[in-house]
Write an enzyme that holds these catalytic residues in place. Structure first.
Site, PDB file in Angstrom:
ATOM      1  N   LYS A   1      -2.561  11.411  -2.703  1.00  0.00           N
ATOM      2  CA  LYS A   1      -1.572  11.448  -3.774  1.00  0.00           C
ATOM      3  C   LYS A   1      -2.029  12.392  -4.869  1.00  0.00           C
ATOM      4  CE  LYS A   1       0.101   6.714  -3.336  1.00  0.00           C
ATOM      5  NZ  LYS A   1       0.515   5.538  -4.083  1.00  0.00           N
TER       6      LYS A   1
ATOM      7  N   ASP B   1       5.218   6.599  -7.157  1.00  0.00           N
ATOM      8  CA  ASP B   1       4.815   5.650  -6.144  1.00  0.00           C
ATOM      9  C   ASP B   1       6.055   4.845  -5.789  1.00  0.00           C
ATOM     10  OD1 ASP B   1       3.078   3.948  -4.637  1.00  0.00           O
ATOM     11  OD2 ASP B   1       3.405   2.489  -6.227  1.00  0.00           O
ATOM     12  N   LYS B   2       6.083   4.343  -4.590  1.00  0.00           N
ATOM     13  CA  LYS B   2       7.281   3.588  -4.238  1.00  0.00           C
ATOM     14  C   LYS B   2       7.084   2.103  -4.444  1.00  0.00           C
ATOM     15  CE  LYS B   2       8.296   1.605  -0.959  1.00  0.00           C
ATOM     16  NZ  LYS B   2       8.201   1.007   0.303  1.00  0.00           N
TER      17      LYS B   2
ATOM     18  N   ARG C   1       2.635   7.010   3.830  1.00  0.00           N
ATOM     19  CA  ARG C   1       1.324   6.685   4.324  1.00  0.00           C
ATOM     20  C   ARG C   1       0.277   7.670   3.837  1.00  0.00           C
ATOM     21  NH1 ARG C   1       2.351   2.714   6.694  1.00  0.00           N
ATOM     22  NH2 ARG C   1       0.172   2.326   7.104  1.00  0.00           N
TER      23      ARG C   1
ATOM     24  N   ASN D   1      -3.830   1.950  -6.422  1.00  0.00           N
ATOM     25  CA  ASN D   1      -3.842   3.116  -5.552  1.00  0.00           C
ATOM     26  C   ASN D   1      -3.168   4.326  -6.180  1.00  0.00           C
ATOM     27  OD1 ASN D   1      -1.397   1.938  -5.537  1.00  0.00           O
ATOM     28  ND2 ASN D   1      -1.076   2.035  -3.335  1.00  0.00           N
TER      29      ASN D   1
ATOM     30  N   ASP E   1       3.725 -20.093  16.748  1.00  0.00           N
ATOM     31  CA  ASP E   1       4.099 -20.402  18.112  1.00  0.00           C
ATOM     32  C   ASP E   1       3.194 -21.518  18.583  1.00  0.00           C
ATOM     33  OD1 ASP E   1       4.614 -20.544  20.685  1.00  0.00           O
ATOM     34  OD2 ASP E   1       3.845 -18.568  21.210  1.00  0.00           O
TER      35      ASP E   1
ATOM     36  N   PHE F   1      -6.239 -12.904   6.978  1.00  0.00           N
ATOM     37  CA  PHE F   1      -5.529 -11.687   7.322  1.00  0.00           C
ATOM     38  C   PHE F   1      -6.485 -10.502   7.262  1.00  0.00           C
ATOM     39  CE2 PHE F   1      -3.503  -7.825   6.031  1.00  0.00           C
ATOM     40  CZ  PHE F   1      -2.449  -7.752   6.899  1.00  0.00           C
TER      41      PHE F   1
END
Lengths: 303, 1174
Positions: B772, B411-412, B766, B795, B648, B550
């Site tokens: 995986k 995994d990264k 992705r 994951n 903003d 989020f």
């Protein structure tokens, strides 16, 4: 190297005489007895004359040898009752089932029971020195041929009141093949019954179908005379033991013995061979090491 | 009645829901006690189990039968019992009864003891869990009881930081709007806080103990199940029915956080609770060697049968001879036929040779595995001091496989990179602060901010100028920006003495809040509808009007806040913060969103037109700076997390904050290590695969391919479709096309795997957790290779479980990956040592152990076969019973064990790391395979032949005083020759000597002497002549010099060939290793992937965040309750509602038509939002 040489030298000193008295050859004096049965009375006797080329200096051991006799047959080996032989009174009268079919005879327990005891070697060998046609019997000592452990631990006569073996073995019967019961094997009380040394030696089963068993000792009498002088001897055999049916052979062996046993070429030859191979390999490896070893050691992976 | 109407509150209806047969009546213990259900034939048991759990398998009475039952699941044990039973037949009992029974019972006892110890541990933990204190409503008061006293239907009170004892329906809590915060680290490893909320009606009504005691609601819900995240049911109370879902449930094992008090109704207790239902059995992974061993045991068994059969046939012929000729034996053969004898002897030989089946191998094996795992645990080189995390071998039965890994799947995020977020850069009002701007080298001076409490100032600020600017406080935009940083997040704060500890849902949030804090805007705390911050020493409380958490659609977060009391300020004081999460798809990926002009109220749909003050917020994704500067350096280094937060307001140009790779240096170092180890592994033609969720950039590394999840999906999908088809055999039997397409699918997969494995690295970006796992499966299936998967997050669990060896990075993203892994490491770089050093050594050890084990078994015990040729094939055992009984576990086990434990270091660990070529032996199964087994078998046969025949020839013609060829002496001699030959062989084979190995060899000899003495003493014989049959045999035999000479001879002859071989190998054999290494030196070393960082390392904070795959909980904070309609605002801001709708429209259009603007990174009017997506 040195070991093997010693063995060879030692082996060379040994004296050994082997006499086959099976009698399969028609010319053999014992040929007449070839088809003898276990309990033939009177026993078939035969005499074999032989000559000793060299004198036997030290104590001489007398062996009998059998071949093609499977004393290591599994069921044969099992066919004994150690408790009975160890003097256990209840086993005496009620032997172990392992002894079947030599457990009882005519509803009486057999003592000693089992196939081993039943097939005990029962030839009688006597040695005479023939000196100018006179037969001088040579004293054969029959005690001291069994292991200490066997004589004192494994084999014991049944215990009871008194030392009368006949009484102690009351209620038992002799093995089928035996001419006489176990308490009549010998006249001396400490060599009679289960602790008879011939019996003990027989009961120590052999590992291989060809085997020898110690039969008698011949002690050196004095220092001036060898135990057995060179010359003519005769072996008197009471031939009771049938081996012809299974192509067995019977031998009598006379041998002197040192610390490492009697005369035996095998070990000496083996040691010489192995020693030579070792030497040869050593040289070759040294050569290899010299030629290739240096190259690598310097650049080898250092640890 | 509610009972007749099972699911009135369930909107989904009956066809989808199972009948709600689980009924819980509050405060009605007697009801729950009486309900029974059938569970077998006509027995019934209580339907509702108590809360006491029992994970222990045995109790005093059941231990023996159950444990034995379990042990006899092992085929070998059953076989031995079968043989022991066979032995009871006197005709075929060739071995004394104790010969097999003794070692078998030893092994059973050892294993039983181990199970017992384990079980005692479980009993202890059960007891401690069951006796945890908790408060139960008894009568009308809460009393302290123990967990085991809890029954279904009880009402339980929980306090802060207590563990939830059973699955509870949350009734009320001390927090406003009956929220309850829980941490589910023990369940799914996620350490972020989650929210549970009680029903309004219960929350309002059940505020006193009396009311709770009077509570008589009835809950109808599903039967207990293992689905952790779903729950459906209804609460019927006072004639009304309320629907219940998973948000109302506190699961057993959760920890209550940030909530002073809460009350719950027990729904499922003990084993009915979801977590207990979920704890399934772990599937044991088997190593390649394990499987080989199983097969070898079968091979040995077949050999045994074949040998027995051959010998039995021979015995049939001999039986005839014995019967006819050997008069002394004839009586033994009465009433039998040769065939009968052969049949009996077949079983006799089977019993005799059964000792060759390696009974003690498995347990020795387990022991070696255990110790080898301990070596891994104890390795200081793999100990991560900074976090006090040692490497941990969680599975103890895989250590040899570590030496055979062919493919690595990594995994990264968080594994290769560390996923550490720190504030690096921002752009406010056109000014770029942060690294890369030339200021970063200055040491911040006077960073002690006024109002900062000691201990808080630890997050370094990236730029002194920013700090200075913030302290000057003369730029309103900057002020807004920083305020925004402190306000717009879902961080929870915990005041621990003098330190504020932030509990963030994601590391970037925490980093931002920390950055704000270090710049003087300290987030102090939040209530449900307010946020308190300290702005440059001045504490202000903002009323929280709305919070838009989020989510992956909006990719930003917004907050509507009102500065307390000050109406004028309210308008300005509502910064809508937005953070964008923009998937980064590669250099050409869309980067950015056009800036929407105007005071667009960016706070989204959640405002529901309630007239909140419009907050203009705009997200903009930006990769500009990083993309422009980074990519040419090295793309791989760029895979760190970029973040920017922009806000903003009033259509000015705005606050930009660009968070750069936090620990970029770190990342590159780790990547360096990764490439190194991969290079090491790939140096010999194996392609490591790197599976990573997002690794979009192409590394400038030759022979690497990158595959996106979608593409992968297509490949894998074909496979899956075909798999389905396989389930319908008639389909492809009658239809050739399906078969063709199946072949085609397999071909596609195969081609893909071939392509992938011919590359040095494969990067999959992705991909979903399932993909995986499928990827791992694919390589396993088509390459028959040993795979390793390493990852740190939830994951990666699939992948970790699928691979032959799963490695979890511990201490980073919760526990889930670690809990499923076989090995837990603290850092990725330790993987290299784990494989190249420990893996290799373990493989060497195990292989050598296996060779030695098989050798000693064959060398020692095959002589019995040769003896059969000289005993008329009567299955007479050559060895004494006790020798056979003790040979395997006392006489030879220890040296072999020491080989398995300590044998290793043909080269040191440093060299192992330096010369990864040495690893190849494991990958190619060089050290133990069928060929090696065959050689070992032949070697063993040779040794046994030599020991046997030398003794035989020496004895055949021998006369002596004592030993005249009797069976006992012969047996002792062969036994001693064989034993010594085996020991010497093992000694020669041992390359690495430790004190323990020496002791082990000595112990073997001593034990041999001791046990020979004990079993052959005269006293033992007197006690039991049938059991101790060899009185003084060894003594008599071994005091005869002739026997010693024979033993010496066979020892020399046995040792000579292997000694020669060893010498030759020592002289010449090293050359091969040497050549390999020279070869490598000569080969032009491939340029290692250069990974450089352009950002110096700063101080950083590591967040222990487990990526939750659910939506953030910001919504839960505020949903319904927080987002209350403010009358004043409503009136005042009614005119703005139109603008809200406008903004929604704008935003929508913006989202749908993602501007693919890859041009200039930073434009005027843009606010930057880059955040690495999950």
């Amino acid at each position: 190297h040195s070991t093997s040489e010693i063995i060879i030298l030692k082996a060379a000193e040994f004296k050994k005489t082997k006499i086959d008295y099976t009698g399969t050859e028609p010319s053999s004096p014992c040929n007449k007895c070839l088809n003898v049965s276990w309990d033939s009375t009177p026993p078939c006797t035969c005499t074999i004359n032989f000559t000793l080329e060299h004198a036997f200096e030290s104590n001489v051991f007398m062996y009998y040898g059998l071949s093609n006799f499977y004393q290591n047959h599994r069921r044969y080996v099992k066919s004994r009752d150690d408790s009975q032989l160890n003097g256990d009174n209840s086993s005496l009268l009620n032997p172990s089932k392992e002894c079947e079919p030599y457990r009882t005879n005519e509803d009486k327990p057999i003592a000693p029971c089992g196939a081993i005891a039943n097939s005990m070697f029962n030839d009688t060998l006597e040695l005479y020195r023939i000196d100018n046609d006179t037969r001088t019997p040579i004293t054969l000592i029959k005690k001291g041929i069994a292991w200490w452990t066997d004589k004192n631990v494994k084999f014991r006569n049944p215990t009871g009141d008194g030392n009368n073996l006949t009484a102690l073995f009351q209620g038992t019967t002799k093995p089928v093949n035996w001419p006489k019961p176990v308490y009549m094997l010998d006249s001396e009380p400490d060599n009679n019954g289960f602790i008879n040394e011939d019996f003990i030696v027989w009961m120590r089963t052999a590992a291989l179908p060809t085997f020898r068993k110690l039969y008698r000792l011949i002690e050196r009498k004095n220092n001036f005379q060898p135990t057995l002088q060179a010359g003519k001897y005769s072996l008197d055999i009471a031939y009771n033991y049938p081996v012809h049916s299974f192509d067995g052979r019977k031998r009598m062996i006379l041998s002197t013995i040192s610390w490492m046993g009697g005369k035996n070429p095998f070990l000496g030859i083996a040691y010489i061979t192995v020693g030579s191979i070792c030497f040869f390999l050593g040289v070759v490896l040294l050569f290899i090491h010299h030629k290739y070893g240096n190259r690598n050691t310097s650049a080898d992976i250092p640890n | 009645m509610a009972e007749q109407d099972p699911a009135p509150g369930c909107p989904r209806g009956k066809q989808k829901q199972p009948a709600f047969t689980w009924e819980v009546r509050a405060n009605d213990r007697s009801y729950h006690r009486q309900v029974r259900k059938k569970f077998a034939f006509c027995l019934s048991k209580r339907k509702y189990s108590g809360n006491a759990i029992r994970t222990a398998k045995y109790n005093l009475l059941t231990f023996l039968p159950l444990n034995l039952y379990e042990q006899f699941h092992r085929m070998a044990n059953v076989y031995f019992v079968f043989v022991i039973l066979l032995q009871t037949f006197p005709e075929i009992s060739t071995l004394p009864w104790y010969t097999l029974l003794f070692p078998l019972s030893c092994l059973l006892i050892i294993r039983g003891l181990r199970d017992l110890v384990d079980d005692i541990g479980r009993h202890r933990s059960d007891r401690s869990i069951n006796s945890r204190p908790c408060e139960i409503l008894a009568g009308s008061r809460f009393c302290w009881r123990q967990w085991r006293d809890i029954c279904v239907g009880d009402i339980v009170r929980l306090r802060k930081d207590s563990v939830v004892p059973a699955d509870l329906l949350l009734l009320c809590s001390s927090e406003p709007s009956s929220l309850c915060y829980v941490e589910t680290a023990d369940i799914d490893g996620e350490t972020n806080l989650k929210f549970r909320q009680a029903l309004l009606v219960t929350h309002q009504e059940l505020q006193s103990e009396e009311s709770m005691a009077a509570f008589d609601g009835r809950v109808r819900c599903e039967e207990p199940n293992s689905r952790l995240h779903t729950f459906t049911g209804t609460l019927r109370w006072r004639g009304r029915t309320h629907a219940l879902d998973g948000d109302r449930i506190l699961l057993r094992g959760c920890r209550v956080r940030n909530t002073a008090l809460c009350h719950g109704l027990v729904l499922y207790a003990g084993f009915d609770s979801k977590i207990m239902r979920n704890s399934g059995k772990i599937k044991r992974k088997k190593t390649k060697l394990d499987q080989l061993m199983d097969r070898l045991v079968i091979v040995i068994f077949l050999l045994l049968l074949a040998t027995s059969l051959g010998l039995a046939v021979a015995s049939g012929f001999w039986a005839r001879t014995f019967q006819e000729k050997h008069s002394y034996l004839a009586a033994l053969y009465q009433h039998t036929s040769p065939a009968h004898q052969a049949f009996l002897n077949f079983w006799g030989f089977t019993i005799l040779l059964s000792i060759i089946i390696p009974m003690s191998m498995y347990i020795t094996f387990e022991f070696i595995y255990l110790v080898n795992s301990c070596f891994i645990n104890w390795d200081l080189e793999m100990y991560y001091g900074a976090k006090d995390i040692p490497a941990e071998a969680r599975s103890t039965s895989l250590s040899d496989q570590l030496g055979q890994i062919q493919y690595i799947f990594s995994d990264k995020t968080g594994t290769l990179t560390q996923n550490i977020m720190s504030f690096k850069k921002c752009c406010v009002n056109g000014t770029i602060y942060g690294s890369g701007t030339g200021h970063e080298n200055k040491q911040p001076q006077g960073s002690g901010l006024s109002g900062e409490r000691p201990g808080e100032q630890k997050s370094g600020v990236c730029d002194v100028t920013l700090l200075e600017a913030a302290q000057r406080d003369n730029d309103p935009v900057l002020r807004e920006f920083l305020r925004l940083l402190a306000l717009c997040h879902t961080v929870m704060v915990e005041d621990r003495g003098d330190q504020l500890v932030y509990q963030a849902a994601s590391p970037d949030e925490e980093a931002l809040v920390l950055a704000a804090r270090s710049l003087g805007y300290v987030f102090l705390g939040r209530t449900q509808d307010s946020i308190t911050i300290r702005e440059l020493g001045k504490t202000r409380t903002y009323e929280l009007l709305a919070m838009l958490d989020f989510n992956s659609d909006r990719k930003r977060m917004s907050v509507l806040a009102l500065c307390g009391g000050d109406a004028a300020d309210a308008v300005r004081g509502q910064p809508g913060g937005e953070r964008g999460r923009v998937p980064r798809l590669g250099p050409e990926a869309p980067r950015g969103r056009g800036a929407a002009g105007g005071a667009r109220p960016g706070a989204g749909q959640a405002l529901r037109g309630d007239g909140a003050e419009p907050a203009a917020a705009r997200g903009h994704s930006h990769r500009g700076q990083a993309a422009r500067r980074g990519p040419r350096d090295h793309p791989a280094a760029e895979t760190g997390q970029h973040q920017s937060v922009g806000a903003d307001r009033r259509q000015t140009r705005l606050l930009t904050d660009d968070m750069e790779i936090l620990e970029e240096k770190e990342v590159s170092e780790i990547l360096q290590a990764y490439w190194e180890s991969n290079n090491n592994l790939s140096g010999h033609g194996d392609a490591p695969c790197s599976l990573s969720q997002q690794h979009p950039e192409t590394p400038c590394h030759k022979r690497a391919i990158i595959i996106s999840g979608d593409f992968l999906d297509r490949i894998l999908h074909t496979g899956e479709v075909l798999k389905e088809k396989k389930g319908w055999p008639w389909q492809w039997l009658c239809c050739g096309r399906a078969e063709a397409s199946q072949d085609q699918g397999a071909l596609v997969e195969k081609a893909f795997v071939d392509l992938a494995t011919s590359c040095q690295a494969v990067i999959c970006c992705r991909v979903t957790p399932k993909q995986k796992a499928l990827m791992v499966q694919l390589v396993k299936k088509h390459k028959k290779a040993v795979t390793l998967a390493i990852g740190d997050g939830a994951n990666d669990v699939n992948m970790i479980k699928t691979a032959d060896i799963g490695v979890g990075i511990s201490g980073l993203e919760g526990l889930q990956a670690v809990q499923c892994s076989d090995y837990a490491l603290a850092q990725f770089s330790f993987l290299q040592r784990l494989l190249l050093v420990h893996g290799r050594w373990n493989y060497l050890r195990i292989c050598k152990f296996l060779r030695c084990f098989f050798y000693k078994t064959f060398a020692g015990l095959l002589a019995q076969v040769w003896f059969a040729f000289h005993s008329g094939f009567t299955a007479q055992p050559l060895y004494e019973g006790w020798f056979l009984a003790l040979y395997n576990i006392f006489y030879t086990a220890y040296p072999v064990l020491s080989v398995g434990l300590f044998e290793q270091q043909d080269v040191s660990d440093k060299k192992s790391l330096e010369f990864p070529e040495l690893y190849v032996v494991g990958q190619q199964d060089e050290l133990f395979n069928y060929r090696v087994f065959g050689v070992t078998l032949l070697h063993g046969v040779g040794t046994s032949l030599i020991s046997f025949y030398i003794t035989l020839w020496a004895f055949e013609d021998h006369v002596g005083t004592k030993v005249v060829g009797d069976y006992e002496s012969f047996s002792v001699t062969v036994a001693l020759s064989a034993l010594l030959s085996v020991l010497v062989e093992i000694v020669l084979d041992t390359q690495y000597w430790t004190v323990l190995s020496f002791l082990m060899v000595t112990a073997s000899l001593l034990l041999f002497c001791l046990f020979s003495f004990l079993t052959q003493t005269v006293d033992a014989y007197r006690i039991a002549p049938a059991i101790f049959r060899f009185p003084d045999a060894s003594w008599n035999a071994l005091t005869d010099p002739y026997v010693l000479l024979v033993v010496l001879l066979s020892l020399v002859v046995n040792t000579l060939p292997s000694l020669t071989l060893h010498t030759v190998r020592a002289t010449l054999g090293r050359a091969s290793t040497q050549q390999r290494i020279q070869l490598r030196a000569r080969r032009a070393p491939e340029p290692p992937v250069e990974l450089r960082s352009h950002v110096p390392r700063g101080s950083f904070r590591r967040s222990s965040y487990a990526f939750s795959h659910q939506q953030g909980y910001g919504g839960l904070i505020t949903r319904g309750d927080s987002l209350r309609v403010r009358d004043s605002l409503c009136v005042r801001d009614s005119e703005d509602s139109g603008r809200v709708r406008d903004s929604l429209r704008v935003r929508d259009s913006r989202d749908s038509g993602r501007v693919r603007d890859s041009g200039n990174g930073l434009r005027a009017g843009d606010s930057l939002h880059v955040r690495d997506s999950l």
